[in-house]
Scaffold this active site. Structure first.
Site, PDB file in Angstrom:
ATOM      1  N   HIS A 157      -0.658  76.006  59.633  1.00 49.23           N
ATOM      2  CA  HIS A 157      -0.058  75.894  58.575  1.00 49.23           C
ATOM      3  C   HIS A 157       0.486  77.338  58.353  1.00 49.23           C
ATOM      4  O   HIS A 157      -0.192  78.448  58.666  1.00 49.23           O
ATOM      5  CB  HIS A 157      -1.190  75.860  57.402  1.00 49.23           C
ATOM      6  CG  HIS A 157      -0.604  75.892  56.166  1.00 49.23           C
ATOM      7  ND1 HIS A 157       0.023  74.604  55.525  1.00 49.23           N
ATOM      8  CD2 HIS A 157      -0.670  76.557  54.924  1.00 49.23           C
ATOM      9  CE1 HIS A 157       0.458  74.905  54.264  1.00 49.23           C
ATOM     10  NE2 HIS A 157       0.280  76.180  53.921  1.00 49.23           N
TER      11      HIS A 157
ATOM     12  N   ASP B 265       2.462  79.681  55.814  1.00 47.39           N
ATOM     13  CA  ASP B 265       3.052  80.047  54.585  1.00 47.39           C
ATOM     14  C   ASP B 265       4.300  80.984  54.903  1.00 47.39           C
ATOM     15  O   ASP B 265       4.004  82.210  55.255  1.00 47.39           O
ATOM     16  CB  ASP B 265       2.008  80.812  53.615  1.00 47.39           C
ATOM     17  CG  ASP B 265       0.960  79.596  53.175  1.00 47.39           C
ATOM     18  OD1 ASP B 265       1.270  78.538  52.837  1.00 47.39           O
ATOM     19  OD2 ASP B 265      -0.219  79.904  53.219  1.00 47.39           O
TER      20      ASP B 265
ATOM     21  N   ASP C 197       0.249  71.305  51.607  1.00 49.82           N
ATOM     22  CA  ASP C 197      -0.281  72.286  50.674  1.00 49.82           C
ATOM     23  C   ASP C 197       0.626  72.499  49.196  1.00 49.82           C
ATOM     24  O   ASP C 197       0.461  73.621  48.537  1.00 49.82           O
ATOM     25  CB  ASP C 197      -0.209  73.611  51.204  1.00 49.82           C
ATOM     26  CG  ASP C 197      -1.159  74.542  50.619  1.00 49.82           C
ATOM     27  OD1 ASP C 197      -2.025  74.163  49.892  1.00 49.82           O
ATOM     28  OD2 ASP C 197      -1.118  75.828  50.903  1.00 49.82           O
TER      29      ASP C 197
ATOM     30  N   HIS D 180       6.121  76.855  48.625  1.00 52.27           N
ATOM     31  CA  HIS D 180       5.168  76.604  47.748  1.00 52.27           C
ATOM     32  C   HIS D 180       4.415  77.834  47.456  1.00 52.27           C
ATOM     33  O   HIS D 180       3.437  77.511  46.592  1.00 52.27           O
ATOM     34  CB  HIS D 180       4.327  75.473  48.171  1.00 52.27           C
ATOM     35  CG  HIS D 180       3.554  75.685  49.440  1.00 52.27           C
ATOM     36  ND1 HIS D 180       3.943  75.250  50.740  1.00 52.27           N
ATOM     37  CD2 HIS D 180       2.341  76.428  49.413  1.00 52.27           C
ATOM     38  CE1 HIS D 180       3.018  75.338  51.739  1.00 52.27           C
ATOM     39  NE2 HIS D 180       2.178  76.284  51.014  1.00 52.27           N
TER      40      HIS D 180
HETATM   41 ZN    ZN Z   1       0.440  76.818  51.793  1.00 47.43          ZN
END
Ligand code: ZN
Length: 1023
Positions: free
Chosen positions: A249, A251, A362, A576
């Site tokens: 994942h 970010d 997410d 996000h």
């Molecule tokens: Zn995230």
């Protein structure tokens, strides 16, 4: 044998702890590192400051340090499986650890980080020569939330070249997995005892009397074989198939800026490539074209190797959007652009290989229109994790059909890997370390019913990357034959979802939005970025419409490239944790710069278009909205008409949607007036009469056509309320239900004055002081409009304080309507069930409306997203002001407008006034003769977007049905068209539309979105 009486599991755990360190059969020390400190993530090695030599066991660096460590190594000739062992230090939780891209002899090879301390080396390096080692990386932040003052430092342990005993390692991993499964199974499960029996037998054959002796190593193969055959004898794994997908994942920004993810992504990618060389069965699935684009630019050699693995089918490209975007705040066209930019990047870069999944593990909630957007762009599957973070209600099935507003259906999968998250009843995870609790739990946690026997687990370290490790791959292999656990199969997301689809005939249907019962504060946190996004979307909308008018046959390549670049920046910042306001301060500094760049580009491109559309002296007006314009236009620096701050207002004939005309002045039909009677003020035009008392409070709003009073009996309007806002867990993310415990009305005005007296606009200025803050509002009424604007400026100096405005209205209705992207949604105004109760703060785009038969009141906004309507009270959330992860969030200046609109239950008027509030007429120099390019005869159809076709052939008109009304619609073109074709969101042409009298007739279904590619006839002018 009674294994509980004999402490078998404890004994085996102790034996594993004894032998695990022996996996490093031999070690050969490295010279200590030379340390260079760099200024930032993008700084090149060699450009920094030398910091001397790092001694082993010393505390070498604190948090947020960009570093280069250099050393040399040689590989002893007798090492069968050489590897570098690099324990650089561990600072704390999952986010805070050093991570570096490791180079050998100048070649980027792998990531060295907390989870990748052991880097296997090619045997060819055992050539007797010395090799250069460089680590280029970052030490991370410390704490959650990160505390920049935390003085913790990283302790480096001695680094070595080691010789890995692979046989011992494989045995240890198998034994660990078997023990983990046995101790996870229910004590009454016979498989538990039988697995312990198998382990016990294997460890009896292992000679651990002298762990450093030869007899120990000689006994490992026998013990390994004994364990494998004993497990096989117990039986096969469970019948369920668990598709294990390597994933990380990422970010894009969060506790690090975008520049850092560019490095993180290269590190994770290099790891994955290295693991692929070692293991032919290993697959990896990676989303977000933005990350690929960075790696292509920053690390072209790594990118070439990614391309090879994609072509082989082992590296799965997937995601469906440019980034894993927020889906509450981006506007309708922005969601389309996320998909268009994302999918076309993958197609152009890798060919037609993208898995058709919208992968948003997410993201904090999903609009009801998303299934239709997916269907229109070839995306078949929807995957998220976040819905399992609901505070109250569990989704009824972990796999289900998701039906959109228009009836489109896609297969939705909610990840089921269990995770502990404080105060949440059933949270799950988008990453796993393949512990038995997570592997078995992914199946037992699933609620997709007996028909579905395929499940999905994403393994690898994440939130900022890392990804799988060699040991995780070995674990996945161990589960392939582990009784008591599901059959783990390494692979990709696509085949896993295909298998679930094949078992989906009896899955339930969810016909609603996917509302997240949590993170409701993200609709409001960092108010400035919500506004910047709205303004950027508007600027691009207006600019693209002007460009289409200037170049209807197709915009020049350079113009299209600049539009694409600007949209990519908008889409990037919709990530996000950026648009949601949930990152550290430096992320927002970058975002501000990006939005300035978008505005500058939009302005420059718009001016280029205007220069083609209007020439000579004078002024023209352009209505960029898909509705007829207001009869009162604002001219910046204008001197005609009514003088107001910054320019003037003039009455002018309304322009049609996307219309352009030379400026012409008219008289307002009935002007607006403002009068003072003692302590009360009255603003009135031919639509409404508004009264305000000496405290600045709205005491009446009469809708003249119906004679209805909009405010409830005895009620006042425009109430400002401050709430103490201290969520339990996630400060910038959450508004918890108990924020209502302590609230305070911000009441008496310090000052009320008349600042505009008509004839085109009347306005009062009301100034309120609240604790350390100042709130200034202009209450404006314009001639010929029933809309009352509250133009608000705030200097905010409160923390943990939520500011809302409330309008108790005289409307009785159990459901309110909210605008969402490409449509609307009704939500209850009561709290009958826990599902209703959970929606105490909900997303909307430009308006929310409460209507009963024949009369309604809508509350419009120009950059707010969090509403709540309970019974007859409409509220809009204005400011949040959390302190983590940004201690200064929402401090300082705010500017926004909301507007109250009484109406005759007329949805077309609500939409039109919301558009006029958001997208006013633009004045441009010169006289234009441009006719509107397209018009429409139905007020339930919105011509949302006019954009140049991506390939330069004509333009795209994207429209939708907005009133749940099926039926015919006719579009008329302002210039001759050669061809009009229906296309998908990727602008692939699907079916021609017959042109008749230079128009087309279409039939639309409720809430249908339609994209048309229009090719003007060569040389065809307007009429
Ligand atoms: Zn995230």
């Amino acid at each position: 044998m009674n294994h509980d009486l004999r402490f078998t599991s404890e004994k085996i755990a102790k034996r594993i702890a004894l032998i695990r360190p022996l996996i490093h059969r031999a070690r050969h020390p490295l010279p200590e590192f030379d340390f260079e400190e760099l200024t930032d993530a993008m700084a090149k090695p060699g450009s920094g400051t030398p910091r001397g030599t790092v001694a082993w066991d010393s505390y070498w660096a604190g948090q947020d340090t960009h570093f280069v460590l250099r050393s040399r190594f040689d590989v002893p000739q007798n090492y069968a499986n050489p590897a570098l062992y690099l324990p650089l230090g561990v600072a704390g939780d999952i986010f805070t650890h050093p991570e570096a891209l490791l180079h050998i002899d100048g070649q980027a090879l792998a990531s060295a980080d907390r989870h990748h301390q052991l880097i296997p080396l090619d045997r060819a390096l055992a050539d007797g020569a010395e090799h250069a080692l460089m680590l280029h990386g970052w030490t991370g932040l410390t704490g959650w939330p990160p505390d920049p003052r935390n003085p913790a430092r990283l302790q480096i342990r001695p680094c070595h070249v080691v010789d890995v005993d692979r046989g011992l390692r494989d045995f240890v991993v198998l034994a660990e997995v078997a023990l983990d499964v046995a101790t996870t199974l229910d004590p009454s499960d016979r498989l538990r005892d039988r697995t312990l029996q198998a382990l016990d037998a294997a460890f009896v054959t292992l000679d651990t009397r002298d762990p450093l002796g030869d007899a120990f190593r000689a006994s490992v193969p026998g013990a390994h074989e004994a364990l494998k055959s004993a497990l096989a004898e117990i039986g096969p794994p469970d019948a369920e198939t668990l598709h294990a997908v390597g994933h990380a994942h990422m970010d894009i920004a969060y506790l690090w800026p975008v520049d850092q993810i560019r490095q993180k992504n290269a590190r994770t990618s290099s790891n994955v490539l290295r693991l692929m060389e070692q293991d032919a069965e290993f697959h990896f699935s990676h989303s977000q074209p933005q990350l690929y684009d960075y790696t292509a630019r920053d690390f072209p050699e790594i990118f070439e190797r990614i391309k090879q693995r994609v072509a082989e089918g082992r590296w799965e490209v997937m995601g469906g959007m440019w980034v894993e975007s927020d889906c509450n705040i981006p506007g309708g066209e922005a969601l389309v652009r996320q998909i268009l930019l994302g999918r076309s990047y993958f197609r152009d870069t890798f060919g037609d290989v993208e898995t058709p999944v919208l992968w948003l593990p997410d993201t904090f909630g999903f609009p009801w229109s998303l299934p239709q957007l997916m269907k229109l762009s070839g995306l078949e599957y929807f995957v998220t994790n976040k819905l399992n973070w609901n505070q109250y209600n569990r989704m009824p099935s972990s796999a289900m059909w998701w039906q959109g507003l228009d009836g489109s259906r896609v297969l939705a999968q909610f990840l089921t890997t269990p995770r502990e998250v404080q105060h949440l009843p059933f949270p799950t995870n988008y990453k796993s370390d393949l512990s038995a609790a997570e592997v078995i739990g992914t199946v037992t946690n699933a609620t997709s019913g007996p028909d579905v026997s395929d499940f999905l687990i994403a393994y690898g370290y994440g939130d900022g990357g890392g990804g799988p490790t060699e040991e995780l791959i070995l674990k996945a292999r161990a589960y392939a034959a582990m009784p008591g656990a599901p059959k783990v199969q390494m692979g990709r997301i696509g085949p896993a979802l295909d298998a679930i689809r094949d078992q989906s005939a009896r899955l339930p249907v969810w016909n609603d939005e996917l509302y997240l019962e949590g993170h409701r504060g993200t609709l409001t946190s960092q108010a400035w970025i919500k506004r910047a996004n709205r303004l950027a979307e508007r600027a691009m909308h207006d600019t693209e419409a002007a460009i289409v008018m200037a170049w209807p046959e197709g915009a020049p390549q350079e113009v299209r490239a600049r539009l694409t670049a600007a949209w990519r920046l908008i889409c990037l910042n919709q990530f996000h944790d950026i648009l949601t306001g949930t990152s550290i301060p430096v992320v927002f500094e970058d975002a501000r710069r990006d939005y300035e760049q978008v505005q500058a580009e939009a302005k420059a491109l718009c001016q280029m278009a205007f220069a083609r559309l209007a020439q000579g002296d004078g002024t023209s007006l352009f209505n960029p909205a898909p509705v007829a314009s207001s009869p009162v236009a604002f001219l910046p620096d204008g001197t005609e008409g009514q003088t107001v701050e910054g320019g003037s207002l003039i009455a002018t004939p309304p322009l049609p949607a996307y219309g352009m005309a030379p400026l012409a002045e008219t008289a307002p039909r009935i002007p607006v007036s403002i009068t003072r009677n003692g302590d009360s003020f009255t603003l009135e035009n031919d639509h409404v009469r508004l009264t305000v008392d000496q405290t600045g409070t709205l005491t009446g709003l009469c809708h003249l056509a119906t004679g209805r009073e909009a405010l409830g009996p005895g009620e006042t309007g425009n109430q400002l309320w401050a709430f103490e806002d201290r969520p339990i867990s996630w400060d910038a993310w959450d508004i918890d239900v108990f924020h209502e415990d302590r609230s305070e009305r911000i009441d008496a005005a310090a000052e009320v004055e008349i600042i505009e007296s008509g004839p085109l606009r009347a306005a009062l200025r009301v100034t309120r002081l609240y604790r350390n803050s100042r709130i200034t509002q202009e209450i404006r009424l314009t001639a010929d409009s029933p809309r009352v604007d509250f133009v608000t400026e705030i200097d905010w100096a409160e923390q943990h304080t939520l500011l809302k405005v409330a309008f108790p209205v005289d409307v009785h209705q159990s459901r309110a309507t909210y605008e969402i992207q490409w449509g609307e949604i009704e939500r209850p105004t009561h709290r009958n069930t826990t599902w209703d109760y959970a929606r105490f703060e909900v997303p909307a785009q430009k308006w929310a409306d409460l209507s009963e038969g024949g009369f309604g009141v809508a509350l419009l906004n120009d950059c707010k997203y969090g509403y709540d309507i309970r019974e007859n009270v409409i509220r809009l959330t204005l400011v949040k002001s959390s302190t983590s992860p940004d201690p200064g969030a929402d401090q300082g200046h705010h500017r926004f407008t909301y507007a109250l609109l009484p109406h005759t239950a007329d949805p077309a008027l609500v939409r039109a006034e919301a558009r006029r509030l958001n997208d006013p007429v633009i004045a441009l120099p010169g006289r234009t003769t441009a006719a509107p390019l397209v018009s429409c005869d139905a007020d339930n159809v919105v011509l949302e977007t006019l954009k140049p076709a991506e390939d330069g052939e004509g333009f795209i008109l994207r429209l939708y049905e907005a009133d749940r009304r099926r039926g015919p619609v006719r579009l008329a073109f302002g210039r001759a068209m050669q061809a009009v074709t229906i296309c998908d969101l990727l602008e692939n042409e699907l079916a021609p539309v017959e042109i008749e009298d230079n128009g087309v007739s279409l039939t639309l279904k409720p809430f249908e979105i339609l994209s048309l590619r229009c090719r003007p006839a060569v040389g065809g002018g307007g009429d």
